[in-house]
Design an enzyme around this catalytic site. Structure first.
Site, PDB file in Angstrom:
ATOM      1  N   HIS A  25     -21.504  39.490  39.121  1.00 45.01           N
ATOM      2  CA  HIS A  25     -21.955  38.914  40.183  1.00 45.01           C
ATOM      3  C   HIS A  25     -22.085  37.608  40.995  1.00 45.01           C
ATOM      4  O   HIS A  25     -21.835  36.582  40.426  1.00 45.01           O
ATOM      5  CB  HIS A  25     -23.659  38.614  39.882  1.00 45.01           C
ATOM      6  CG  HIS A  25     -24.308  38.597  41.115  1.00 45.01           C
ATOM      7  ND1 HIS A  25     -25.492  37.814  41.095  1.00 45.01           N
ATOM      8  CD2 HIS A  25     -24.685  39.098  42.507  1.00 45.01           C
ATOM      9  CE1 HIS A  25     -26.009  37.574  42.455  1.00 45.01           C
ATOM     10  NE2 HIS A  25     -26.045  38.495  43.194  1.00 45.01           N
ATOM     11  N   SER A  85     -26.596  42.694  43.734  1.00 49.39           N
ATOM     12  CA  SER A  85     -27.701  41.701  43.820  1.00 49.39           C
ATOM     13  C   SER A  85     -28.749  41.648  42.943  1.00 49.39           C
ATOM     14  O   SER A  85     -29.482  40.929  42.222  1.00 49.39           O
ATOM     15  CB  SER A  85     -28.089  40.663  44.605  1.00 49.39           C
ATOM     16  OG  SER A  85     -27.419  41.609  45.599  1.00 49.39           O
ATOM     17  N   ASN A 124     -31.240  34.291  41.653  1.00 46.92           N
ATOM     18  CA  ASN A 124     -32.219  34.744  42.674  1.00 46.92           C
ATOM     19  C   ASN A 124     -33.444  34.620  41.434  1.00 46.92           C
ATOM     20  O   ASN A 124     -34.538  35.263  42.487  1.00 46.92           O
ATOM     21  CB  ASN A 124     -31.483  36.016  43.040  1.00 46.92           C
ATOM     22  CG  ASN A 124     -30.177  35.693  43.826  1.00 46.92           C
ATOM     23  OD1 ASN A 124     -30.614  35.050  44.033  1.00 46.92           O
ATOM     24  ND2 ASN A 124     -29.613  37.007  44.597  1.00 46.92           N
ATOM     25  N   GLU A 143     -22.480  35.302  36.874  1.00 48.05           N
ATOM     26  CA  GLU A 143     -22.701  36.098  36.747  1.00 48.05           C
ATOM     27  C   GLU A 143     -22.634  36.798  35.715  1.00 48.05           C
ATOM     28  O   GLU A 143     -21.993  37.931  36.677  1.00 48.05           O
ATOM     29  CB  GLU A 143     -24.592  36.416  37.052  1.00 48.05           C
ATOM     30  CG  GLU A 143     -25.771  34.599  37.536  1.00 48.05           C
ATOM     31  CD  GLU A 143     -26.626  34.806  37.741  1.00 48.05           C
ATOM     32  OE1 GLU A 143     -27.393  34.177  37.880  1.00 48.05           O
ATOM     33  OE2 GLU A 143     -26.792  36.038  38.946  1.00 48.05           O
TER      34      GLU A 143
HETATM   35  P1  NAI Z   1     -21.631  44.100  53.510  1.00 44.10           P
HETATM   36  O1  NAI Z   1     -22.078  45.166  54.278  1.00 44.10           O
HETATM   37  O2  NAI Z   1     -20.541  43.141  54.031  1.00 44.10           O
HETATM   38  O3  NAI Z   1     -20.060  45.196  52.870  1.00 44.10           O
HETATM   39  C1  NAI Z   1     -20.268  46.245  52.757  1.00 44.10           C
HETATM   40  C2  NAI Z   1     -18.834  47.368  52.997  1.00 44.10           C
HETATM   41  O4  NAI Z   1     -19.299  48.343  51.552  1.00 44.10           O
HETATM   42  C3  NAI Z   1     -18.447  47.516  54.064  1.00 44.10           C
HETATM   43  O5  NAI Z   1     -17.113  47.461  54.795  1.00 44.10           O
HETATM   44  C4  NAI Z   1     -18.624  49.245  54.284  1.00 44.10           C
HETATM   45  O6  NAI Z   1     -17.585  49.813  54.995  1.00 44.10           O
HETATM   46  C5  NAI Z   1     -18.159  49.295  52.800  1.00 44.10           C
HETATM   47  N1  NAI Z   1     -18.775  50.572  52.026  1.00 44.10           N
HETATM   48  C6  NAI Z   1     -20.415  51.214  52.220  1.00 44.10           C
HETATM   49  N2  NAI Z   1     -20.432  52.289  51.447  1.00 44.10           N
HETATM   50  C7  NAI Z   1     -19.318  52.304  51.158  1.00 44.10           C
HETATM   51  C8  NAI Z   1     -18.645  54.218  50.346  1.00 44.10           C
HETATM   52  N3  NAI Z   1     -19.752  54.214  49.936  1.00 44.10           N
HETATM   53  N4  NAI Z   1     -17.558  53.257  49.675  1.00 44.10           N
HETATM   54  C9  NAI Z   1     -16.814  52.371  50.464  1.00 44.10           C
HETATM   55  N5  NAI Z   1     -16.876  51.003  50.815  1.00 44.10           N
HETATM   56  C10 NAI Z   1     -18.087  51.435  51.531  1.00 44.10           C
HETATM   57  O7  NAI Z   1     -22.086  43.987  51.890  1.00 44.10           O
HETATM   58  P2  NAI Z   1     -21.996  42.513  51.352  1.00 44.10           P
HETATM   59  O8  NAI Z   1     -23.209  41.534  51.642  1.00 44.10           O
HETATM   60  O9  NAI Z   1     -20.312  42.785  50.725  1.00 44.10           O
HETATM   61  O10 NAI Z   1     -22.650  43.468  49.498  1.00 44.10           O
HETATM   62  C11 NAI Z   1     -21.507  44.272  49.211  1.00 44.10           C
HETATM   63  C12 NAI Z   1     -22.994  44.097  48.003  1.00 44.10           C
HETATM   64  O11 NAI Z   1     -22.712  42.900  47.258  1.00 44.10           O
HETATM   65  C13 NAI Z   1     -23.735  44.883  47.601  1.00 44.10           C
HETATM   66  O12 NAI Z   1     -24.297  45.176  46.533  1.00 44.10           O
HETATM   67  C14 NAI Z   1     -24.853  43.220  47.621  1.00 44.10           C
HETATM   68  O13 NAI Z   1     -26.069  43.286  47.473  1.00 44.10           O
HETATM   69  C15 NAI Z   1     -23.983  42.142  46.092  1.00 44.10           C
HETATM   70  N6  NAI Z   1     -24.061  40.246  46.983  1.00 44.10           N
HETATM   71  C16 NAI Z   1     -23.960  40.480  48.195  1.00 44.10           C
HETATM   72  C17 NAI Z   1     -23.974  39.139  48.180  1.00 44.10           C
HETATM   73  C18 NAI Z   1     -23.976  37.796  49.810  1.00 44.10           C
HETATM   74  O14 NAI Z   1     -24.907  37.064  50.119  1.00 44.10           O
HETATM   75  N7  NAI Z   1     -24.048  38.708  50.968  1.00 44.10           N
HETATM   76  C19 NAI Z   1     -24.102  38.214  47.224  1.00 44.10           C
HETATM   77  C20 NAI Z   1     -24.156  39.105  46.014  1.00 44.10           C
HETATM   78  C21 NAI Z   1     -23.760  40.154  45.777  1.00 44.10           C
END
Ligand code: NAI
Length: 386
Positions: A139, A118, A189, A151
């Site tokens: 996204h 994001s 955003n 997006e």
């Molecule tokens: P989260 O923290 O809930 O999940 C991330 C997951 O990735 C965790 O389960 C972790 O164990 C895993 N992980 C971390 N490093 C890793 C690697 N090297 N290889 C494999 N798995 C790995 O995070 P979330 O909120 O799901 O965000 C994920 C992505 O999505 C980020 O880039 C964030 O900016 C983006 N995003 C988040 C939104 C939100 O509202 N939370 C909305 C839109 C995009």
């Protein structure tokens, strides 16, 4: 044709994206470094699907079909035959780049390698690949299965074919696609910043308290949630970080300046609902302020926040970030605004928008309140957005 989809990261977003793709009939390989995260994702999908059965939205056969479409994997090599991978891991450029290099070495040459980032530029992530033309941003919004908007962000390196296949695939999953330029905050955003920023400014100036601003935005503005309720819902830490990152990414444009009020709440651990306290207190029986139900004040609050949102949407169009339709769809389908902001500008009148913005500029003499050149041009040429 995309059949097999790999999702990397089984956290909040990855789990939701896997559910969307599996529901649409794709075979999904869901990978995470952490086996606990995979187990949590599996359990949470089970609960979500059971709730859908209770509500009569799906039956047992549908639940089984969706679950059987998802394979939870701990070995990245199992992604090898995916046609599309969507990365949703930690928001860290170096870690994402390393993952993308690894993916490129094991996927077929035709596979699309996408990121759900994001705040990072898609170009910077694509730069890790030998063939960056197959990299793109996809996204989703949280919760991915419920939010209609996606997006799609082609980087400067992305090929037309990658863009077309991605748009067709995401549309076939029942989502509304908004194609956007690879610029900070993409559409939502970026355009949504004044909803929080101008509300905070009104509060910081002492024009109204949080309860009154929230009440105004809901009852007079027609928004589903007030800005402070929404910041408490998102988390003040998360919302502040997005604001700060957009502000820096735009070379400190004062339009996106963060607020000390939010910074202090975040520092104090008053993160919102998740910590039991934010702008409001969520403790049992807590005493929260009542709004001042003054309709003249409410109208002034709504007009000020709304015109700043309209200005942001018009400026995004001016800089060709996306089409007018995509900008309006993004705000109604990504953050549930009651109307598209450009359609709203037409309804209020371009003259009204320009004179409101010029009024704010006259009062403060801050660049924050500069009217978009597009609105001024439209006023001169007597034009509307639609
Ligand atoms: P989260 O923290 O809930 O999940 C991330 C997951 O990735 C965790 O389960 C972790 O164990 C895993 N992980 C971390 N490093 C890793 C690697 N090297 N290889 C494999 N798995 C790995 O995070 P979330 O909120 O799901 O965000 C994920 C992505 O999505 C980020 O880039 C964030 O900016 C983006 N995003 C988040 C939104 C939100 O509202 N939370 C909305 C839109 C995009």
């Amino acid at each position: 044709m995309i059949k097999k989809v790999g999702v990397i990261g089984s956290g909040t977003m990855g789990s939701g994206i896997a559910q969307v793709a599996a529901t649409a009939g794709n075979e999904v390989q869901l990978y995470d470094l952490s086996s606990e995260a995979l187990q949590k994702s599996r359990d949470s999908l089970n609960k979500i699907l059971d709730r859908l059965i209770e509500k009569g939205r799906i039956d047992n056969a549908e639940k089984n079909r969706i679950q059987n479409n998802i394979t939870y994997i701990s070995n990245l090599n199992d992604l090898a035959d995916c046609d599309l991978t969507i990365e949703a891991i930690v928001e860290d450029l170096d870690i994402k780049k390393n993952l993308f290099k690894e993916l490129e070495s094991l996927l077929s040459l035709k596979a699309i390698i996408a990121t759900n980032t994001s705040s990072l530029s898609v170009a910077s992530i694509a730069g890790a690949l030998t063939d960056p033309s197959r990299c793109i941003g996809i996204h989703f919004f949280n919760p991915a299965p419920l939010m209609k908007l996606v997006e799609v962000i082609p980087a400067v390196q992305t090929s037309e074919q990658t863009l077309k296949t991605t748009v067709d695939t995401i549309a076939s999953w029942g989502k509304t696609v908004a194609v956007t330029k690879d610029t900070p905050g993409f559409i939502v955003n970026r355009v949504a910043r004044p909803f929080y920023g101008e509300a905070l400014r009104i509060y910081d100036e002492g024009i109204a308290d949080v309860a009154t601003i929230d009440w105004a935005m809901k009852t007079v503005g027609g928004f589903r949630m007030g800005p402070f309720e929404l910041m408490d819902f998102i988390g003040n830490d998360v919302n502040y970080t997005v604001t700060e990152s957009v502000f820096h990414a735009f070379y400190c444009d004062p339009r996106y300046k963060p607020s000390f009020t939010q910074k202090r709440l975040s520092e104090a651990g008053y993160l919102g609902r998740k910590s039991g306290r934010g702008y409001y207190n969520y403790g049992e029986g807590a005493d929260n302020p009542e709004p001042v139900e003054d309709t003249t004040l409410a109208q002034a609050i709504v007009d000020r926040v709304l015109v700043m949102l309209i200005n942001e949407a018009a400026d995004a169009l001016f800089w060709k970030i996306a089409s007018a339709k995509d900008i309006d769809n993004a705000m109604t389908k990504g953050v549930n605004y009651p109307k598209g902001l450009l359609a709203w500008a037409d309804e209020k009148g371009i003259d009204w928008c320009v004179s409101k913005l010029d009024g704010l500029y006259e009062e403060y003499h801050e660049d924050r309140y500069r009217c978009s050149p597009l609105l001024r041009r439209m006023q001169r040429e007597n034009k509307t957005f639609y």
